[in-house]
Write a protein that holds these residues in place. Structure first.
Motif, mmCIF file in Angstrom:
data_model
loop_
_atom_site.group_PDB
_atom_site.id
_atom_site.type_symbol
_atom_site.label_atom_id
_atom_site.label_comp_id
_atom_site.label_asym_id
_atom_site.label_seq_id
_atom_site.Cartn_x
_atom_site.Cartn_y
_atom_site.Cartn_z
ATOM 1 N N ARG A 201 27.779 62.572 -47.472
ATOM 2 C CA ARG A 201 26.731 63.380 -48.099
ATOM 3 C C ARG A 201 26.329 64.555 -47.204
ATOM 4 O O ARG A 201 25.425 65.315 -47.553
ATOM 5 C CB ARG A 201 25.491 62.512 -48.373
ATOM 6 C CG ARG A 201 25.694 61.491 -49.485
ATOM 7 C CD ARG A 201 24.394 60.752 -49.822
ATOM 8 N NE ARG A 201 23.860 60.028 -48.685
ATOM 9 C CZ ARG A 201 22.702 60.320 -48.084
ATOM 10 N NH1 ARG A 201 21.960 61.318 -48.502
ATOM 11 N NH2 ARG A 201 22.307 59.613 -47.045
ATOM 12 N N TYR A 202 26.986 64.714 -46.040
ATOM 13 C CA TYR A 202 26.589 65.812 -45.148
ATOM 14 C C TYR A 202 26.906 67.147 -45.824
ATOM 15 O O TYR A 202 28.053 67.415 -46.191
ATOM 16 C CB TYR A 202 27.310 65.716 -43.803
ATOM 17 C CG TYR A 202 26.759 66.707 -42.798
ATOM 18 C CD1 TYR A 202 25.551 66.474 -42.167
ATOM 19 C CD2 TYR A 202 27.431 67.893 -42.518
ATOM 20 C CE1 TYR A 202 25.019 67.387 -41.269
ATOM 21 C CE2 TYR A 202 26.902 68.812 -41.620
ATOM 22 C CZ TYR A 202 25.694 68.557 -40.996
ATOM 23 O OH TYR A 202 25.171 69.460 -40.120
ATOM 24 N N PRO A 236 30.954 60.771 -39.213
ATOM 25 C CA PRO A 236 29.888 60.437 -38.250
ATOM 26 C C PRO A 236 28.614 61.252 -38.447
ATOM 27 O O PRO A 236 27.576 60.905 -37.891
ATOM 28 C CB PRO A 236 30.530 60.745 -36.888
ATOM 29 C CG PRO A 236 31.708 61.593 -37.163
ATOM 30 C CD PRO A 236 32.173 61.277 -38.557
ATOM 31 N N ARG A 237 28.674 62.319 -39.249
ATOM 32 C CA ARG A 237 27.463 63.126 -39.461
ATOM 33 C C ARG A 237 26.576 62.566 -40.580
ATOM 34 O O ARG A 237 25.517 63.110 -40.865
ATOM 35 C CB ARG A 237 27.847 64.571 -39.777
ATOM 36 C CG ARG A 237 28.390 65.289 -38.548
ATOM 37 C CD ARG A 237 28.814 66.701 -38.868
ATOM 38 N NE ARG A 237 29.954 66.695 -39.778
ATOM 39 C CZ ARG A 237 30.647 67.771 -40.101
ATOM 40 N NH1 ARG A 237 30.320 68.938 -39.601
ATOM 41 N NH2 ARG A 237 31.666 67.694 -40.923
ATOM 42 N N ASP A 238 27.059 61.527 -41.257
ATOM 43 C CA ASP A 238 26.274 60.877 -42.314
ATOM 44 C C ASP A 238 26.081 59.426 -41.898
ATOM 45 O O ASP A 238 27.029 58.643 -41.878
ATOM 46 C CB ASP A 238 27.034 60.985 -43.644
ATOM 47 C CG ASP A 238 26.354 60.219 -44.778
ATOM 48 O OD1 ASP A 238 25.296 59.592 -44.539
ATOM 49 O OD2 ASP A 238 26.878 60.258 -45.914
ATOM 50 N N ALA A 239 24.832 59.069 -41.551
ATOM 51 C CA ALA A 239 24.562 57.718 -41.033
ATOM 52 C C ALA A 239 24.805 56.647 -42.092
ATOM 53 O O ALA A 239 24.962 55.476 -41.758
ATOM 54 C CB ALA A 239 23.122 57.633 -40.526
ATOM 55 N N THR A 240 24.841 57.025 -43.373
ATOM 56 C CA THR A 240 25.059 56.037 -44.426
ATOM 57 C C THR A 240 26.520 55.998 -44.859
ATOM 58 O O THR A 240 26.863 55.326 -45.832
ATOM 59 C CB THR A 240 24.168 56.344 -45.655
ATOM 60 O OG1 THR A 240 24.514 57.630 -46.185
ATOM 61 C CG2 THR A 240 22.701 56.348 -45.286
#
Lengths: 503, 507
Positions: A201-202, A236-240
């Motif tokens: 989702r980033y 890795p830029r989207d924690a979910t």
């Protein structure tokens, strides 16, 4: 080659590799088609002819030089305007972002670029993805290529219409409560909402963070699978973002098309048939169930009693998260600023009053109220409990069957203007699609025919457990194959010509 | 000032003060809490920013594991329990320095909760302060109001610097502290000093209040004394004020004094205390009301859907526990033994909050007694006169060690050293640089001193006679005259020897 615009992504890939066509030709064909018909359809908010052709030329050059290229290199793609694109205007369908130029690319856009796919442009949508018709776009509605007086679904009506109008073979959508699947259903195209977390989702302008998911839109199940494999995978830029490997969706689609559905257990969701569903929708759905049986599937009926509360829970969770996500549109750092020379509070207020449309304001007010002290437990808290119950219903159902099916939406495409002043009726369009978002599971819509009473496309929804998105593709491709054999071509071949222009 | 002090004491004869302190500790992680931007102080505005900490559409936060580690270590040092799973929440409010118009913080699930920390007062008394919670949150940017008085009211325009936006903070909240009576202000100050010592010992923050890397808010309320036979615990807390940005140890004490006096005066006059936020003013040593808590902001907290919960494993927590430094009290006892300070000397050092400073000065090369002499003598006097804390004086432990070295090597005497120190405090550079620039040096040129002595003796013949009579201490008058004539730069011992030789007396 002729009829370049009718080619599927897979057919383009084959034509590129056999040297029958170049990416520049495919891209020019897409741009020409947009020039011819998009005045009537209005699928695009922004077309980047220069950037797309530049990308296509580079692909052709590398291909001519014998360099190895990603599978979909050179295949044009459209991107919903909810994904940020560096150097390309991005508005999420809102006037409040008019003229904003993002300084970065969404992860999905980076992956499209890494896959060497020319990005044709940005597609229209309901403002901040709030709506089921694209009538809530700040830039005017998109029209359904099957009938220009009708809605193309929403919020991703632009992406679906760009496929149905044969402007592009592939498009990116986002689905918070059905925004990929419902437009696919009403335009006779294929749309997939992957498992929550399967696609980053980033860089996706947030509507409701716990529900939003980006997915592929295409004209065939196989094409959707090809695009799915490009965009999915850990970020890795989207924690979910899910850490595990992408399920083999292309292999699954091929397997479904070739081997049928022997031994696959299909559950029909009892609560999502019957009352409230248009008769032609019900009829095509029942026929599709017969097709599944004849493909070898074992069909049973399954009950999900908590679905009765899904819509209510959704319209508390979504506005709550949206009210917070949309707070940043305050005129301070980017986008519209309406400055009457007053205090910052007044400038913020005036900007938001001018920049947001009615539906956005309605949901911000709903969400602000639902999160307020003293109401939180009764509204947001209760809605989260319903969410848990819905997850439990799915858990039990998937203990008994491999996939669940339902009509994607209760009706075929309604007329522009018909529901725009009736939000509750509009919200009901998503009654069958919302439960998957609340539970985070994957869902697909694919065309199953035209409703006899209005001659408009009907979609079937397939749902699978979280992280087994490949199952959607196996079942979807099998059913699609059987139906295409019956129809002697995809459903879209039955669409009327647009603007008198043959494809 | 004395009226306030009196009424502080008067008020506390009749009321039990209840206080709580919220300390914000800025963590010194390399990067910010939710993005990869540098976490540093003093860079050009808006140069340490990215889509995430600017809150640009589409951006998403990812939690900095190092910040979580620092917070857990701090929690453990404060005796806290560590939650198995703690969620971040969004605190929603509109403000230009808050890029997303919500702050990511922890709300109902702080990572660290229910701890206690021993605070040692100047006289050696130990007070245990309960810790309610220590939670992780992001800092906001910084507004600068241009024009007018520099405040937001009447400013021509405002600038926002987002470099600080997203910097990791841990907020430590005490449980209510009661029954401290007249020592309330002292306890509050000692508590904040202890927190500062702990974060410095942990190495998770530089703990500098003057730079805002450690900030305190002080809550205070009064309730009536239970009186003889009464149970103080039965008496409910009064309405409290929350004084924001009390940013020096001295100010903590003063703010409590002011609020006790202010609230006591209201209550004694039969008026009610308003529950409200108040602002501390360093210049007037007073507080003024901010927004009223009666019409409290509704922050519409809800769990942050963009982040996964913080879920430290038991093994990790135990690994971190093994890295904890000694408690400041233990460190103090060890240092006192190392330095050979008497109990009374050490008590003064602790009360002046000079333990760390002296430690640093010793580390820079000074002897412990010399370090104590400078910091507790000349510098304490100057700090007292100028109303600042020792730590906030513009002189470093390294400066003091250098100064002492100049004295020990005989380059400067005490008087010249004080002049050099004054130069350092005035921003003229290190003591050595000041001494060179100002030409401060002991004159030990024999010929020059002999003529100065001769001149002084000639002008005071009666003194020469007294010395020759055996009243050797009378030589002091001549030494004084020579020192005066040489601008204090003469080597006093040498001058004395010359005088005695001239008088024909052996020293």
């Amino acid at each position: 080659m002729r009829n370049l615009n009718r080619l599927t992504a897979q057919a383009m890939v084959d034509a590129f590799s056999s040297g029958k066509m170049t990416s520049v030709q495919a891209t020019e064909a897409a741009l020409d088609r947009i020039a011819q018909v998009d005045g009537a359809v209005h699928a695009f908010l922004h077309v980047d002819a220069e950037g797309a052709l530049e990308a296509a030329e580079a692909v052709d050059k590398d291909r001519a030089a014998g360099k190895s290229l990603p599978l979909l290199a050179g295949v044009p793609v459209a991107v919903k305007d909810v994904l940020v694109t560096k150097g390309l205007p991005t508005t999420a369908g809102s006037r409040i972002l008019e003229g904003w130029m993002p300084p970065y690319d969404a992860t999905v856009v980076e992956r499209l670029k890494a896959a060497r796919m020319p990005i044709i442009g940005k597609t229209n949508m309901d403002e901040f993805a709030m709506g089921s018709s694209t009538e809530h776009s700040g830039y005017g509605p998109t029209h359904n290529p099957w009938d220009l007086d009708r809605i193309p679904g929403g919020s991703g009506g632009g992406s679906a219409a760009s496929l149905a109008a044969f402007e592009v073979p592939l498009a990116i959508g986002s689905d918070t409560g059905g925004s990929i699947r419902q437009p696919a259903a009403v335009t006779g195209t294929v749309g997939v909402k992957p498992t929550y977390g399967a696609v980053s989702r980033y860089g996706v302008i947030a509507l409701a963070s716990s529900l939003d998911q980006v997915g592929p839109c295409a004209r065939t199940v196989h094409d959707a699978a090809l695009l799915h494999e490009v965009i999915a995978g850990h970020d890795p830029r989207d924690a979910t973002s899910l850490p595990e490997a992408v399920p083999p969706v292309v292999t699954a689609a091929n397997r479904g098309r070739q081997d049928g559905l022997e031994g696959v257990r299909v559950g029909v969701i009892k609560e999502l048939t019957g009352e409230g569903f248009q008769s032609g929708v019900r009829q095509r759905f029942e026929e599709a169930i017969h097709q599944l049986s004849s493909l070898g599937a074992k069909v049973t009926e399954v009950s999900c009693p908590s679905f009765a509360y899904a819509l209510a829970a959704y319209y508390l969770i979504l506005p709550s998260e949206a009210s917070s996500n949309l707070a940043k549109y305050d005129s301070v750092r980017f986008g519209l600023r309406v400055d009457d020379g007053g205090t910052i509070e007044r400038v913020m207020g005036a900007t938001r009053a001018a920049g947001f449309g009615d539906e956005v304001k309605r949901r911000i007010i709903l969400g602000t109220y639902a999160l307020s002290a003293g109401y939180y437990d009764a509204y947001y808290g209760s809605a989260q409990k319903v969410r848990t119950l819905i997850q439990r219903d799915f858990g039990e159902a998937f203990g008994a069957v491999d996939v669940l099916v339902s009509p994607t939406c209760p009706t075929t495409a309604f007329r522009l203007g018909e529901q725009v002043d009736d939000p509750l009726t509009m919200y009901l369009n998503d009654i069958a699609t919302i439960p998957a978002n609340l539970a985070g599971i994957p869902g697909m819509s694919l065309p199953i025919g035209l409703a006899p009473e209005d001659g408009l496309p009907v979609g079937l929804q397939i749902l699978a457990p979280a992280r087994v998105d490949d199952r959607l593709y196996r079942v979807g491709a099998a059913l699609e194959g059987a139906l295409v054999d019956v129809w002697a071509g995809t459903l879209l071949t039955q669409a009327p010509p647009l603007e008198g222009v043959p494809v | 000032m004395s009226a306030t002090t009196d009424s502080y004491e008067e008020v506390l004869e009749r009321f039990d003060p209840v206080f709580g302190i919220e300390v914000h500790v800025e963590l010194n992680t390399q990067t910010k809490l939710f993005c990869g931007c540098a976490n540093g102080f003093g860079a050009e505005p808006n140069t340490q920013v990215c889509p995430v900490c600017l809150g640009l559409p589409g951006s998403l936060p990812v939690t900095n594991a190092k910040a979580v580690e620092s917070a857990i270590r701090l929690g453990l040092a404060l005796g806290c329990s560590i939650r198995e799973s703690s969620r971040f929440a969004r605190k929603n409010y509109f403000y230009p320095d808050l890029a997303k118009d919500y702050q990511i913080s922890q709300y109902d699930e702080p990572t660290c909760y229910d701890g206690a920390i021993d605070v040692i007062l100047g006289d050696g008394t130990t007070v245990t302060i309960g810790i309610e919670r220590a939670h992780i949150e992001e800092d906001a940017g910084k507004n600068t109001h241009v024009g007018g008085t520099g405040g937001i009211q009447g400013a021509d325009y405002s600038l926002v610097d987002y470099n600080r936006g997203g910097v990791p903070l841990v907020e430590i909240v005490t449980k209510p502290v009661t029954g401290m009576g007249l020592r309330t202000a002292e306890v509050a100050r000692a508590y904040v000093a202890t927190i500062r010592d702990i974060v410095k010992a942990l190495g998770i923050s530089d703990g500098r209040m003057e730079q805002g890397s450690l900030r305190a808010d002080v809550n205070l309320s009064l309730r009536p004394q239970a009186g003889p036979g009464g149970d103080q615990n039965e008496i409910p807390f009064g309405k409290r004020s929350e004084t924001k940005n009390v940013n020096s140890l001295r100010a903590i004490e003063k703010a409590i004094h002011f609020e006790v006096a202010r609230q006591g005066a209201l209550l004694s006059a039969g008026k009610a205390v308003t529950q409200e936020t108040r602002h501390w003013h360093e210049d007037t040593n007073s507080t003024t009301p901010g927004r009223s808590k009666e019409e409290a902001d509704d922050y519409r907290y809800f769990p942050e859907p963009d982040l996964m919960p913080v879920e430290p494993t038991e093994e990790w927590i135990e690994e971190l526990r093994a890295t904890l430094p000694e408690h400041p009290g233990v460190i103090r006892a060890r240092l006192q033994a190392e330095w050979g300070f008497a109990d009374l000397e050490m008590r003064d050092v602790v009360a002046a909050d000079a333990v760390g400073i002296i430690e640093d000065t010793v580390a820079a090369g000074a002897s412990p007694q010399a370090a104590r002499k400078w910091w507790m003598g000349e510098l304490a006097r100057i700090a007292n006169e100028t109303g600042t804390d020792l730590a906030d004086l513009p002189v470093t432990p390294e400066d003091v060690a250098e100064l002492q070295d100049l004295v020990a090597s005989g380059a400067l005497n005490d008087k010249l050293a004080r002049q050099a120190l004054a130069g350092t405090l005035a921003g003229e550079g290190s003591p050595r640089a000041v001494a060179e620039a100002r030409g401060l040096a002991i004159v030990s040129d024999g010929a020059a001193l002999e003529s100065a002595v001769d001149a002084a003796l000639a002008s005071q013949p009666d003194v020469l006679a007294k010395i020759q009579d055996g009243k050797v201490q009378a030589a002091g008058a001549i030494v004084g005259a020579v020192m005066k004539a040489t601008g204090g730069q003469a080597d006093a011992a040498l001058v004395r020897a010359i005088i005695l030789r001239r008088a024909g007396v052996e020293g």
